[in-house]
Write a protein that holds these residues in place. Structure first.
Motif, short mmCIF file in Angstrom:
data_model
loop_
_atom_site.label_atom_id
_atom_site.label_comp_id
_atom_site.label_asym_id
_atom_site.label_seq_id
_atom_site.Cartn_x
_atom_site.Cartn_y
_atom_site.Cartn_z
N SER A 134 -17.48 -20.49 -22.52
CA SER A 134 -17.50 -19.16 -23.13
C SER A 134 -18.94 -18.65 -23.27
CB SER A 134 -16.80 -19.19 -24.49
OG SER A 134 -15.48 -19.67 -24.34
N ARG A 166 -15.82 -15.22 -27.42
CA ARG A 166 -16.04 -16.09 -28.59
C ARG A 166 -16.52 -17.48 -28.20
NH1 ARG A 166 -12.19 -13.69 -32.54
NH2 ARG A 166 -12.86 -11.50 -32.32
N THR A 196 -11.51 -22.25 -27.46
CA THR A 196 -10.74 -21.30 -26.64
C THR A 196 -9.35 -21.89 -26.39
OG1 THR A 196 -12.83 -20.65 -25.60
CG2 THR A 196 -10.81 -19.96 -24.48
N ASP A 239 -11.86 -17.05 -18.66
CA ASP A 239 -12.37 -18.11 -19.54
C ASP A 239 -11.18 -19.00 -19.88
OD1 ASP A 239 -13.89 -19.62 -21.26
OD2 ASP A 239 -14.03 -18.10 -22.83
MG MG Z 1 -14.53 -21.50 -24.96
#
Ligand code: MG
Ligand code: GTP
Length: 287
Positions: free
Chosen positions: A121, A137, A145, A161
């Motif tokens: 990320s 984030r 995530t 992502d």
């Molecule tokens: Mg992540």
């Protein structure tokens, strides 16, 4: 008094709904700021392998680490893709936990996978640093995530992502990720991230196997190079080069080096993404 309480309540509502976070464009987000830096620093940011070159024995060919070596002008062209305009918006699109929730898109796609906490990320945030309002984030806690998060870059490509594997991975990681990798026809390239400090781990080999088995072209990206000593980083780059040569068939021969904190390698990676998604053509050498 009553008025003040009301005003305070209003202010608190305002704060909770509209957090006053104004994200600034990072001072190194654009090549134009890098170009004014002293030669050595500039080279290190644009072509991170150049910082390791001087430690390389004469028996090792530097060319093996310059297979993808675009010019400054080509890096600049790639940057325009990552620069938003009224006709080219860059934004978070959607999230999915299952393959049937994944949006059907025509444009080429690239995805970022790797162990939890490897810096997926953060890398995406750095790539999008010219659009700091795009909310990517990141967290110190592994397993942050939880979904496949899709970002659209105009009509040029999408970027995904992924949740991390290994420690604290979401329980449904395999059900989420395997069918995506297997069925995503517009997937142009998978970026497999390896921590510069930890190197290639057993669990990464499973991801490598997955890419090979599903016939996916992929590329290794070494993250957090700001934390790794140059000697160790060079040893890792050479180890990865040998690993790619001897044990893989679909991996791009040159590993990329990045730091999402210092921005090293971000410009080169933008350019590689522009290239593999068909948005930037080069001469035959770069393919
Ligand atoms: Mg992540
Ligand atoms: N020093 C340094 N720290 C980094 C870098 N990239 C990421 N980090 C840190 O590593 C931690 C994890 O970063 P993330 O980007 O959230 O990692 P992730 O791979 O997305 O993790 P999951 O979503 O949990 O799979 C955060 O504390 C980041 O600040 C880097 O290039 N250099």
């Amino acid at each position: 008094m009553m008025l003040r309480i009301k005003a305070l309540a209003l202010l608190q509502t305002h704060i909770s709904h509209y957090p006053l976070v104004v994200r600034r464009v990072h001072q190194l987000a654009s090549i134009k700021h890098v170009c004014v830096l002293p030669e050595r620093r500039r080279q290190g940011l644009l072509y991170p392998f150049s910082s390791l070159e001087e430690h390389l024995s004469s028996q090792v060919s530097q060319e093996e680490f310059k297979i993808f070596h675009p010019s400054l002008e080509e890096l600049r062209q790639a940057e325009t893709l990552f620069t938003p305009s009224s006709k080219h918006s860059i934004d978070y699109s959607t999230s999915a936990v299952r393959i049937d929730h994944v949006p059907l898109l025509k444009q080429p796609e690239v995805c970022f996978m790797g162990r939890s906490n490897v810096g997926k990320s953060s890398l995406i945030r750095a790539l999008f640093s010219l659009v700091p309002e795009v909310d990517v984030r990141v967290s110190k806690t592994p397993g942050h995530t939880k979904k496949l998060n899709f970002f659209t870059v105009g009509k040029a490509f999408t970027l995904v992502d992924m949740p991390g594997y290994g420690h604290n991975a979401p329980r449904d990681f395999v059900e989420m990720v395997e069918p995506y990798l297997q069925e995503r026809h517009n997937l142009a390239r998978t970026f497999l991230l390896v921590d510069g400090g930890a190197g290639l781990q057993k669990v990464d080999l499973v991801a490598v196997e997955m890419c090979e088995e599903f016939n996916l072209p992929y590329v290794l990206v070494v993250t957090k190079i700001d934390r790794t000593r140059q000697g160790a980083l060079l040893a890792l780059a050479l180890q990865l080069r040998d690993f790619i040569k001897n044990q893989t068939s679909l991996c791009f021969p040159q590993p990329f080096l990045v730091s999402s904190v210092q921005f090293s390698g971000i410009y080169l990676l933008r350019c590689f993404i522009a290239h593999v998604t068909g948005n930037l053509q080069f001469n035959a050498k770069q393919s």
